[in-house]
Motif scaffolding. Sequence first.
Motif: not given
Length: 392
Positions: A13, A203, A209, A234, A236-237, A264
């Motif tokens: 991140r 993201g 986003k 991407g 990842e959270t 990811t």
Amino acid sequence: MRIAQTTYSTRPRGGVVHTLALAEALAARGHQVTVWTLGRGGDDAFFRPVDPSVEVRVVPFAPRDDESVGDRIERSIQAMAAAFDPAGYDVVHAQDCISANALFAPAAPGAGAPPLVRTVHHLDDFTTPRLVECHQQAIVRPDARLCVSRAVADEVHQGYGLEPTVIPNGVDAARFARAAGPDGAEARARWRAELGRYVLALGGIEPRKGSIDLLDAFALLRDDHPDLSLVLGGGETLFDYRPYRARFDERCAELGIEPVVLGTLADDDVPTLVAAADALGFVSTKEGFGLAAMEALAAGVPVVARDLPVTREVFGPAVAYADDVPGIAAALAAAVDGTLPVDAAAGRALAARHSWAGAAAAHERFYERVVREGGDGGHELDLTDRQPARRG
């Protein structure tokens, strides 16, 4: 100087990328730097190799499928608080609200702790009560605060009456420039063979986003550019965006769009994925700086950004701006057609000016002042290439 950097995850991140790059740049200046993080899902290392001059301490954090976001936040804070020992550090620097809360949680050992610095990358509008509390406490309780843009620092001042110091992000511009040059040609060709021509967003799929706005804009763009794909990388959270993702998927079905969702990414794959894109859609509703957009500029890729104070501040005329779905679609069309009125060379030059070495030098001066004065004075730092002497 002995410096502890803390972050909530080992995974890619923006704040984690910032933590590692800053830690390595500080170590290159002769400081003793340790990065503390939570190892979620069994992780015992970061998403990329870390320079051996930086010590890494990964605190185990086992997953639980049955807990709420609030419970996960609380458990994260307590796990970091129980493991972290401030003894031996001159300054401790938290990069997110979770690790900041851990450093002043009751379970944190030790007395006479070093000053705590917090970087507020952006302000969030949380609704989960524990997240709201975590977010607020991590702004008001540290000894000193940093922001990566003046726009966010102004938001902190308006909301909390505090005066953070501004130190902009760095960017590894050379890495993305190489990906756009001869060294990256083979990898770019592989991405194009797999994905065709594409608009990229990085993201993940989440409200901040602006993912659904980008999807709607792409639907308008696709009418005249049927050969384009929408690629999302991407994501990842720690937070639960499943309802938003469900709405995104429903909208895809309504529009007849099948975006490529890469999830990811391996760190080595990111620069050439960016460099092979026709355009980067950077339509976040809230940002602190815009590292992904700066990396795209370093690769010579045109960027379409949502028109926000922070994007105007950071990027100036180097990107195209839009504030609604039709505007995003029109700017993306110009970007992929090569008619966007921006100067790619100016974008590369802008990215090159944001070095991690410069950011580390500014952090060094800030830490010295905080240690000397016991807190921040809200002063803006001189970010010229003045290089203080190396020290341990």
